[in-house]
Design an enzyme around this catalytic site. Structure first.
Site, PDB file in Angstrom:
ATOM      1  CB  ALA A  10      -0.933  -0.016   1.206  1.00 16.37           C
ATOM      2  NE  ARG A 151       8.212   6.853 -16.994  1.00 12.72           N
ATOM      3  CZ  ARG A 151       8.578   5.941 -16.106  1.00 12.72           C
ATOM      4  NH1 ARG A 151       9.279   4.883 -16.468  1.00 12.72           N
ATOM      5  NH2 ARG A 151       8.291   6.107 -14.823  1.00 12.72           N
ATOM      6  CG  HIS A 175      10.066  -1.841 -16.730  1.00  9.97           C
ATOM      7  ND1 HIS A 175       9.779  -0.731 -17.467  1.00  9.97           N
ATOM      8  CD2 HIS A 175       9.900  -1.477 -15.424  1.00  9.97           C
ATOM      9  CE1 HIS A 175       9.460   0.256 -16.646  1.00  9.97           C
ATOM     10  NE2 HIS A 175       9.536  -0.168 -15.418  1.00  9.97           N
TER      11      HIS A 175
HETATM   12  N1  APR Z   1       4.059  -7.550   2.187  1.00  4.05           N
HETATM   13  C1  APR Z   1       3.280  -6.483   1.899  1.00  4.05           C
HETATM   14  N2  APR Z   1       3.788  -5.259   1.692  1.00  4.05           N
HETATM   15  C2  APR Z   1       5.104  -5.098   1.786  1.00  4.05           C
HETATM   16  C3  APR Z   1       5.977  -6.167   2.074  1.00  4.05           C
HETATM   17  C4  APR Z   1       5.403  -7.444   2.283  1.00  4.05           C
HETATM   18  N3  APR Z   1       6.145  -8.511   2.563  1.00  4.05           N
HETATM   19  N4  APR Z   1       7.240  -5.686   2.097  1.00  4.05           N
HETATM   20  C5  APR Z   1       7.176  -4.378   1.815  1.00  4.05           C
HETATM   21  N5  APR Z   1       5.882  -4.024   1.635  1.00  4.05           N
HETATM   22  C6  APR Z   1       5.332  -2.705   1.342  1.00  4.05           C
HETATM   23  C7  APR Z   1       6.064  -1.582   2.051  1.00  4.05           C
HETATM   24  O1  APR Z   1       5.687  -1.494   3.422  1.00  4.05           O
HETATM   25  C8  APR Z   1       5.595  -0.380   1.235  1.00  4.05           C
HETATM   26  O2  APR Z   1       4.470   0.234   1.808  1.00  4.05           O
HETATM   27  O3  APR Z   1       5.464  -2.391  -0.029  1.00  4.05           O
HETATM   28  C9  APR Z   1       5.262  -0.991  -0.117  1.00  4.05           C
HETATM   29  C10 APR Z   1       6.085  -0.436  -1.269  1.00  4.05           C
HETATM   30  O4  APR Z   1       5.761   0.890  -1.384  1.00  4.05           O
HETATM   31  P1  APR Z   1       6.828   2.048  -1.650  1.00  4.05           P
HETATM   32  O5  APR Z   1       8.011   1.859  -0.755  1.00  4.05           O
HETATM   33  O6  APR Z   1       6.096   3.335  -1.609  1.00  4.05           O
HETATM   34  O7  APR Z   1       7.331   1.734  -3.131  1.00  4.05           O
HETATM   35  P2  APR Z   1       6.581   1.998  -4.514  1.00  4.05           P
HETATM   36  O8  APR Z   1       7.031   3.286  -5.074  1.00  4.05           O
HETATM   37  O9  APR Z   1       5.135   1.755  -4.349  1.00  4.05           O
HETATM   38  O10 APR Z   1       7.232   0.850  -5.404  1.00  4.05           O
HETATM   39  C11 APR Z   1       6.976  -0.521  -5.152  1.00  4.05           C
HETATM   40  O11 APR Z   1       6.971  -1.043  -7.486  1.00  4.05           O
HETATM   41  O12 APR Z   1       7.524   0.342  -9.253  1.00  4.05           O
HETATM   42  C12 APR Z   1       7.959  -0.674  -8.430  1.00  4.05           C
HETATM   43  O13 APR Z   1      10.352  -0.360  -8.315  1.00  4.05           O
HETATM   44  C13 APR Z   1       9.153  -0.251  -7.614  1.00  4.05           C
HETATM   45  O14 APR Z   1       9.636  -2.427  -6.814  1.00  4.05           O
HETATM   46  C14 APR Z   1       9.076  -1.194  -6.460  1.00  4.05           C
HETATM   47  C15 APR Z   1       7.572  -1.371  -6.241  1.00  4.05           C
END
Ligand code: APR
Length: 312
Positions: A10, A151, A175
């Site tokens: 999330a 993009r 990608h």
């Molecule tokens: N289970 C559920 N959620 C998790 C887990 C897990 N085991 N481990 C991490 N998370 C959650 C984190 O707590 C965080 O809220 O995944 C979320 C990732 O969100 P962000 O850090 O905001 O990253 P985001 O920009 O959403 O990118 C997520 O998508 O585009 C790709 O490269 C990017 O791999 C990355 C992913």
């Protein structure tokens, strides 16, 4: 709402996907994250926006996969995002563990779900989802091509001043920086892009598209792009739920298409209620084929690195 979409992770892309999806009013939504209170808080905030938007969508946040029970689609965005100087591949070790678990846990409650994967390194994480979940290839698709093509479309619109609606661009391949923007197949209202733009300008757009993710990472400094990736997720989910047979660039499991086997790779795919209904094959010239091979080699390398980490 009869359809249900669960989003695992999330964070920025997960919650933004929920916002774009809610606006489309196509399914009830569940946000799952490991951080306590965060998915609940974001889901409640979004739920409270629904009266303003006039959308009857229920949103629930949870730290428990039980809330995802009976999902039609599971979107995996859980993982760590890129930081400046990191490639998407640098995320492999951490994200492989997270994505494997997210897949297995989701399947316990939604054995029929279609998986849309967004976590990077994208092509390899989609492959892992298929393997970890023992899923038929049709039920796993990776989001990358719509974003990369969008993009390119945005950069062409900036350069030409033509509506984005008239601009059709297609980016294939993995990608990563080796992705293959197909200038010969791209057009503005039917006019081939290479007739509309000078070779120099087109080359600059291709280069900026390839590095598009990195450009945003270096500006944000603390994370990676999320508005455009999340918009792409919403388009894919809608195409699946509405059984639209929509052809979009996305990562799918290759079984001989484009001469490739046993990798997820960006290609035009037809999305419908069963997931990936078909991989569309463009006719490519020698130069385009060579570029795709370079891109495929980069994806294969990351899949090999994954195999060294876990047995698939
Ligand atoms: N289970 C559920 N959620 C998790 C887990 C897990 N085991 N481990 C991490 N998370 C959650 C984190 O707590 C965080 O809220 O995944 C979320 C990732 O969100 P962000 O850090 O905001 O990253 P985001 O920009 O959403 O990118 C997520 O998508 O585009 C790709 O490269 C990017 O791999 C990355 C992913």
């Amino acid at each position: 709402m009869t359809a249900k979409i669960s989003i695992i992770g999330a964070g920025m892309t997960g919650s933004t996907s929920a916002a774009w999806l809610a606006e489309r009013e196509i399914a009830d939504l569940v946000l799952v994250d490991v951080v306590e209170g965060m998915p609940q808080g974001k889901a409640l905030d979004l739920l409270e926006a629904m009266p303003v938007l006039g959308k009857d969508v229920t949103l629930v946040g949870s730290n428990d996969y039980e809330a995802t029970k009976g999902s039609d689609i599971v979107v995996i965005t859980a993982g760590i995002p890129r930081k400046p100087g990191m490639s998407r591949d640098d995320l492999l070790t951490t994200n492989a563990e997270i994505v494997g678990k997210a897949t297995r846990e989701s399947l316990k409650y939604s054995p029929e779900a279609i998986f849309i994967v967004l976590t990077n390194p994208l092509d390899t994480m989609a492959y892992l989802t298929m393997k970890a979940g023992k899923l038929p290839p049709q039920r796993v698709v990776g989001q990358a091509g719509i974003l990369d093509s969008a993009r390119m479309r945005a950069f062409v619109a900036l350069e030409t001043g033509v509506s984005v609606e008239n601009i059709h661009c297609y980016v294939m391949g993995g990608h990563g920086d080796e992705m293959v923007p197909l200038t010969r197949h791209s057009n503005i209202a039917g006019i081939p892009l290479d007739e509309y733009l000078s070779a120099d300008k087109l080359a600059a757009i291709v280069e900026r598209t390839r590095k598009g993710g990195g450009e945003i990472v270096s500006l944000l400094k603390t994370g990676s792009a999320y508005y455009a990736p999340a918009a792409a997720i919403a388009q894919m989910a809608e195409a699946i739920l509405k059984d639209k047979h929509l052809i979009v660039p996305a990562a799918a499991y290759m079984q001989g298409e484009y001469g490739l086997k046993d990798i997820f790779f960006g290609a035009p795919v037809m999305l419908g209620r069963k997931g990936v209904e078909r991989i569309v094959e463009y006719s490519l010239n020698a130069e385009e084929k060579a570029a795709l091979e370079r891109s495929a080699a980069a994806v294969k390398e990351t899949v090999e690195a994954l195999r060294k980490l876990i047995s698939l």
